[in-house]
Structures are given as C-alpha cells and as structure tokens.
Design an enzyme around this catalytic site. Sequence first.
Site, PDB file in Angstrom:
ATOM      1  N   LYS A 177       0.842  -1.198   0.000  1.00 18.28           N
ATOM      2  CA  LYS A 177       0.000   0.000   0.000  1.00 18.28           C
ATOM      3  C   LYS A 177       0.877   1.249   0.000  1.00 18.28           C
ATOM      4  CE  LYS A 177      -2.003   3.016   2.524  1.00 18.28           C
ATOM      5  NZ  LYS A 177      -2.057   4.124   1.559  1.00 18.28           N
TER       6      LYS A 177
ATOM      7  N   GLU B 194       3.339   7.372  15.426  1.00 19.39           N
ATOM      8  CA  GLU B 194       1.965   7.166  15.920  1.00 19.39           C
ATOM      9  C   GLU B 194       1.261   6.075  15.115  1.00 19.39           C
ATOM     10  OE1 GLU B 194       0.499   8.141  18.739  1.00 19.39           O
ATOM     11  OE2 GLU B 194       2.515   8.896  19.115  1.00 19.39           O
ATOM     12  N   THR B 195       1.433   6.092  13.789  1.00 17.84           N
ATOM     13  CA  THR B 195       0.819   5.051  12.958  1.00 17.84           C
ATOM     14  C   THR B 195       1.438   3.699  13.305  1.00 17.84           C
ATOM     15  OG1 THR B 195       0.848   6.741  11.212  1.00 17.84           O
ATOM     16  CG2 THR B 195       0.103   4.552  10.588  1.00 17.84           C
ATOM     17  N   GLY B 196       2.742   3.696  13.545  1.00 17.52           N
ATOM     18  CA  GLY B 196       3.448   2.455  13.876  1.00 17.52           C
ATOM     19  C   GLY B 196       2.903   1.806  15.138  1.00 17.52           C
TER      20      GLY B 196
ATOM     21  N   GLU C   1       9.080  15.492  15.821  1.00 17.97           N
ATOM     22  CA  GLU C   1       9.499  15.453  14.424  1.00 17.97           C
ATOM     23  C   GLU C   1       8.669  16.456  13.614  1.00 17.97           C
ATOM     24  OE1 GLU C   1       8.493  11.952  12.027  1.00 17.97           O
ATOM     25  OE2 GLU C   1      10.584  11.911  11.387  1.00 17.97           O
TER      26      GLU C   1
ATOM     27  N   GLY D 224       6.740   4.802   8.291  1.00 18.41           N
ATOM     28  CA  GLY D 224       5.887   5.977   8.415  1.00 18.41           C
ATOM     29  C   GLY D 224       6.011   6.568   9.807  1.00 18.41           C
TER      30      GLY D 224
ATOM     31  N   GLU E  14       9.704   1.017  10.619  1.00 15.75           N
ATOM     32  CA  GLU E  14      10.700   2.075  10.385  1.00 15.75           C
ATOM     33  C   GLU E  14       9.970   3.391  10.608  1.00 15.75           C
ATOM     34  OE1 GLU E  14      13.758   1.479   9.767  1.00 15.75           O
ATOM     35  OE2 GLU E  14      13.895  -0.437   8.730  1.00 15.75           O
TER      36      GLU E  14
ATOM     37  N   CYS F 210      13.353  10.689   7.216  1.00 17.93           N
ATOM     38  CA  CYS F 210      13.184  10.220   8.589  1.00 17.93           C
ATOM     39  C   CYS F 210      14.462  10.423   9.386  1.00 17.93           C
ATOM     40  CB  CYS F 210      12.784   8.761   8.580  1.00 17.93           C
ATOM     41  SG  CYS F 210      13.783   7.808   7.456  1.00 17.93           S
TER      42      CYS F 210
HETATM   43  P1  NAP Z   1       2.164   8.010   7.849  1.00 18.17           P
HETATM   44  O1  NAP Z   1       1.189   9.115   7.914  1.00 18.17           O
HETATM   45  O2  NAP Z   1       2.345   7.144   9.033  1.00 18.17           O
HETATM   46  O3  NAP Z   1       1.727   7.125   6.598  1.00 18.17           O
HETATM   47  C1  NAP Z   1       2.538   6.082   6.124  1.00 18.17           C
HETATM   48  C2  NAP Z   1       1.677   5.067   5.398  1.00 18.17           C
HETATM   49  O4  NAP Z   1       0.762   4.483   6.309  1.00 18.17           O
HETATM   50  C3  NAP Z   1       0.839   5.655   4.287  1.00 18.17           C
HETATM   51  O5  NAP Z   1       0.752   4.715   3.235  1.00 18.17           O
HETATM   52  C4  NAP Z   1      -0.513   5.845   4.966  1.00 18.17           C
HETATM   53  O6  NAP Z   1      -1.589   5.874   4.046  1.00 18.17           O
HETATM   54  C5  NAP Z   1      -0.567   4.613   5.831  1.00 18.17           C
HETATM   55  N1  NAP Z   1      -1.444   4.704   6.998  1.00 18.17           N
HETATM   56  C6  NAP Z   1      -1.990   5.796   7.570  1.00 18.17           C
HETATM   57  N2  NAP Z   1      -2.712   5.438   8.652  1.00 18.17           N
HETATM   58  C7  NAP Z   1      -2.616   4.085   8.770  1.00 18.17           C
HETATM   59  C8  NAP Z   1      -3.121   3.133   9.704  1.00 18.17           C
HETATM   60  N3  NAP Z   1      -3.866   3.488  10.751  1.00 18.17           N
HETATM   61  N4  NAP Z   1      -2.808   1.833   9.515  1.00 18.17           N
HETATM   62  C9  NAP Z   1      -2.034   1.449   8.494  1.00 18.17           C
HETATM   63  N5  NAP Z   1      -1.528   2.313   7.574  1.00 18.17           N
HETATM   64  C10 NAP Z   1      -1.815   3.618   7.722  1.00 18.17           C
HETATM   65  O7  NAP Z   1       3.591   8.548   7.438  1.00 18.17           O
HETATM   66  P2  NAP Z   1       3.883   9.621   6.296  1.00 18.17           P
HETATM   67  O8  NAP Z   1       3.331  10.929   6.768  1.00 18.17           O
HETATM   68  O9  NAP Z   1       3.473   9.087   4.987  1.00 18.17           O
HETATM   69  O10 NAP Z   1       5.459   9.599   6.277  1.00 18.17           O
HETATM   70  C11 NAP Z   1       6.255  10.378   7.090  1.00 18.17           C
HETATM   71  C12 NAP Z   1       6.783   9.587   8.259  1.00 18.17           C
HETATM   72  O11 NAP Z   1       7.513   8.459   7.814  1.00 18.17           O
HETATM   73  C13 NAP Z   1       7.732  10.352   9.110  1.00 18.17           C
HETATM   74  O12 NAP Z   1       7.397  10.194  10.466  1.00 18.17           O
HETATM   75  C14 NAP Z   1       9.084   9.730   8.817  1.00 18.17           C
HETATM   76  O13 NAP Z   1      10.007   9.870   9.829  1.00 18.17           O
HETATM   77  C15 NAP Z   1       8.716   8.332   8.551  1.00 18.17           C
HETATM   78  N6  NAP Z   1       9.733   7.646   7.756  1.00 18.17           N
HETATM   79  C16 NAP Z   1      10.534   6.732   8.365  1.00 18.17           C
HETATM   80  C17 NAP Z   1      11.526   6.077   7.657  1.00 18.17           C
HETATM   81  C18 NAP Z   1      12.417   5.082   8.330  1.00 18.17           C
HETATM   82  O14 NAP Z   1      13.045   4.304   7.635  1.00 18.17           O
HETATM   83  N7  NAP Z   1      12.481   5.052   9.650  1.00 18.17           N
HETATM   84  C19 NAP Z   1      11.686   6.338   6.303  1.00 18.17           C
HETATM   85  C20 NAP Z   1      10.855   7.263   5.696  1.00 18.17           C
HETATM   86  C21 NAP Z   1       9.864   7.901   6.445  1.00 18.17           C
HETATM   87  P3  NAP Z   1      -2.126   7.294   3.458  1.00 18.17           P
HETATM   88  O15 NAP Z   1      -1.002   7.864   2.696  1.00 18.17           O
HETATM   89  O16 NAP Z   1      -3.253   6.886   2.596  1.00 18.17           O
HETATM   90  O17 NAP Z   1      -2.505   8.114   4.639  1.00 18.17           O
END
Ligand code: NAP
Length: 492
Positions: free
Chosen positions: A176, A232-234, A386, A229, A251, A285
Amino acid sequence: MLKESYQLLINGKHVDASSGEFFETYNPATGEVLAKVAKATREDVDQAVAAARAAFEGGKWPRMTGAKRARILNNIAELMRKNFDELVRIEVLNSGKTVSAAKGQIGQAIEDFELYAAAAITLGGETKPVPNGFFNYTVKEPVGVCGQIIPWNYPLMMAAWKIAPALAAGCTVVLKPASLTPITALILADLCHKAGVPEGVINVVTGSGSEIGPYITEHPGIDKVAFTGETETGKDIMARAAKTVKRVTLELGGKSPNIVFDDCDIEAAVDGSLYGIFYNTGQSCEARSRLFVHEKIYDEFMSRFLEKAARLRVGDPFAEGVHVGAVISEGQVKVIDSYVRLAVEEGAEILYGGKRPEGPEFERGFWYMPTIIGNVRNDMRVAQEEIFGPVVVVMKFRDEDEVIRLANDTIYGLGSAVWTKDHAKAHRVAAAIRAGIVMVNCPISAFPGTPFGGYKQSGFGRELALETLDLYTETKSVLSYIGSRPLNLFGI
Ligand code: NAP
Ligand code: MG
C-alpha cells in the site's frame, strides 16, 4: 508512462476499485492534479490478500530456486535502468523533490534489487552441532504474505526497500503506497511483472491509509507487516498486528542529532549539516534536525552555516541548480509553519527562513524556506517532536558528556552524525549514541547493504541489508535421528 488514471494491481491485472471510486494525486510543485488513482476498499484488500495467499500457497514463486529468483530480480533492476529517466520524471512530478534527489534515490532502488538478487542465491540454512546419532539442519523459508505500507517521502525507494527483500525470500506481497505518492510504486509493480514475477506475487492497493490500513494490519491472511511511516501510525499497527501475532517491522520517525565538535573540519561540517537537514526538503526520517555546535566554534560555524543556507536555491524541482524542492502538501506546509510559530512562542529565535518563499514562482504549489532556529533548548517541543520539513534547531554545547546526554534525550533513535577530526572521540561518541545509524564526518546515512533502522521509538528491524532477509524468513530446524540402533527413550 504517466497516465491520467491508475487502477489497482491485483493478481497480475489492473482493476478498478470495487466501489468504482478514485482519488486525486497532485504535483506538489504546482498544486495541480497529476492523475486519478483507484481508491481501494476492504473488499479489494481481501482480493489482493487472496491473490497473494494463492501465489504463496500454490504458486511457483516460493518454490523457485534462489538462482531463478535472482535472475528475475536482476531483470527488474535492468528494466528500471531502461526506464530510469521516466521514473525520475514521474517521481519528481508526484513528490516535488529535485531531479538530483530523485536520481540518487532511484539509482539506489535499482541497486537494492541487485543486492537482493545476489542474496537470493546465497539464502540458506546451516547444520548445527548435535549429539552423535543425530543430524540437524536449518532451512530459511519465506515468512508468507507480507502487507507492506510505505510513506510519501521516498516513494519508489521505499517500495524497493520493501519489495526486493520480500521477493528474494520467496514471499508474496500486498503493497500500500502513500496516497500522496502512489504512482511510481504502481509502475514498479508493472516492471516486476514484465521482468518475470508471476501474477499474484505483488499486488498493489492504493487508497486511504486510515480506511484500509487497519484492515491490512489486522487481516488474518497476512503473515507479516512491514511499515515505514510515522511513529503514531506504527503504534497502531503494532497493536493491531498483535491480534494475529504477525511479524512486524517498523521504520518510524526521528529527531536525529548532528554533533559538531570544535576540532572538526568546519567547512565540511557546514556543508554536511546543510545537506543533512535540507536534502529532500527536510522530509527524511533521518534528517539531522537537531544541530549541536560546540561553544568554542559556535559563532564561526553559525556565520558560515547561515551564509551558505542563504545560497540554497529553492524552486522548480526540474530546474538546474535547485537544491530544495517543494513540500509534499499544503497540510504539511501548515504543520511546518505551526512548529516555527511554536518555536518563537517557546522563546526560540528564527535565524533564517521561517516562512514560505516569496515570488511568482511560489504562487502555486507547496513551499517552505529552509529554516534555521536558534536559542533552542532540547526540552522545547520544537527540539523533541518530528517536524518533517526543512527546519533545523540549533543548540550550543560545552563538552562531550553533555552533548551525548542531550543527543540521547529524545524518544527517537534513528540517525545521528558526529563531526570531529579526532577518530577516538568520533567512535567513542558513536558507541554512546542510542541510534541505529551514526554518520562520522559525512551526511550520507546508507548504501545498499548497510543496515537502516532505529532504536527506541524509531522502530525496530533493519532494512537495506542482508540481515533484512531474516525478517522475511522463518527458520525451520529439522532434527533427524540417523543412528544405527532404534531409539527407545522410555526404555519399554
Ligand atoms: P504516515 O502518515 O504514518 O503514513 C505512512 C503510510 O501508512 C501511508 O501509506 C498511509 O496511508 C498509511 N497509513 C496511515 N494510517 C494508517 C493506519 N492506521 N494503519 C495502516 N496504515 C496507515 O507517514 P507519512 O506521513 O506518509 O510519512 C512520514 C513519516 O515516515 C515520518 O514520520 C518519517 O520519519 C517516517 N519515515 C521513516 C523512515 C524510516 O526508515 N524510519 C523512512 C521514511 C519515512 P495514506 O497515505 O493513505 O494516509
Ligand atoms: Mg503522515
């Protein structure tokens, strides 16, 4: 390759969502609609999981030799190389990142497939020492159907980080992508099929994370969830996955410290600190968003840092010489700006930027200036949370002990960087920092083959490395009796 509309990919076929609905995806540099994309429902997730399950239980992929899988992974890399310019163009259009950033990331994504192609051939078990008369061997078997959920900041590279090791291990996938950037993951899945991946092995469901995400993470037909992501989602994912004891890799976010000692090469530290935060418009990230500068060189470092920040060019991500592209969305611009206002309320001082850039170029699209905030304390929200944009907070420190304490005073533990010419100190600090990645005198966090992942609330599990394959496999221990006399352990 860019189309007006994109469908889901289920069992090797492009299909509309069961509801017939689409959502729009944008070009962040102009704010214009780029394409419409099918909005998957739970029913579509069920279909995708059923396809992945069938491909896993009865299909060729998990049973193929590692060498054959390797050939197909190399074919994927080859096809990505052939389509490189178009992949870069679409990535830039959908994410607003600069061409040079997209080139670097897609180049890496290609090498990721090559890394895991090589690994697929060598993936195997071991024999273990057991008492005479016994023989034991272990087998690495694919973990099963993997639900993979990825963010918008590195759309294609994140898809590669997820898909390549899963394929190498013989797993099947329901991917996804983020709703803001779904296109290149869909194209990559098509290239995978062209390269010889059988139907059903990779399925892509585009759609709202809050609607179908929890359904994926709870789905009994999925064996493992790999997520990148927000923290909080994690947390939500981990809780839901617990219900069926899914394997989980997370991650998550970061607030990575960048430590500049007084004995560093100042020019290199200035350049590396700028790159460490403003690369990818700060949407990384592992962005080094907390800058700690030794008090002895603070004034000199900051005057050069500010002078060079003023030379960063923000603008059209396709234009030559632009360093900082667009922000992903208007919502994200608002989040960034509200953190900058909060910093001021908390008593910090904006040293550079702190607003949207001005000029006709920025009338459309989503933009924020590279922003440097001084007079910050590590306990301020702006130093703890963040922001995920081009904002760095700067703090002074006195000695090594103090800076290690401050660097570790965070819920996160993803990246970190140390700048010093004293190698003993560099590696002493590297050992003391509670983070998955330490960059010494450089702003590059990873290459294909180096483990990437976090400590603490930055998640767990490592990607991009050979050990990632452990997270896509189960280890089976086969213990046989090969002695010449029958075993009669009850002695009756
Ligand atoms: P996000 O809001 O958590 O979304 C990530 C993914 O999860 C998207 O595909 C999102 O779908 C989906 N999602 C949202 N709510 C969900 C739920 N309740 N259950 C399952 N999936 C759900 O993160 P983001 O805003 O896209 O990305 C930014 C974050 O990613 C930052 O916090 C960054 O630090 C982190 N990140 C971490 C790494 C690492 O390797 N540690 C690398 C890159 C990014 P939708 O798009 O449809 O909402
Ligand atoms: Mg988000």
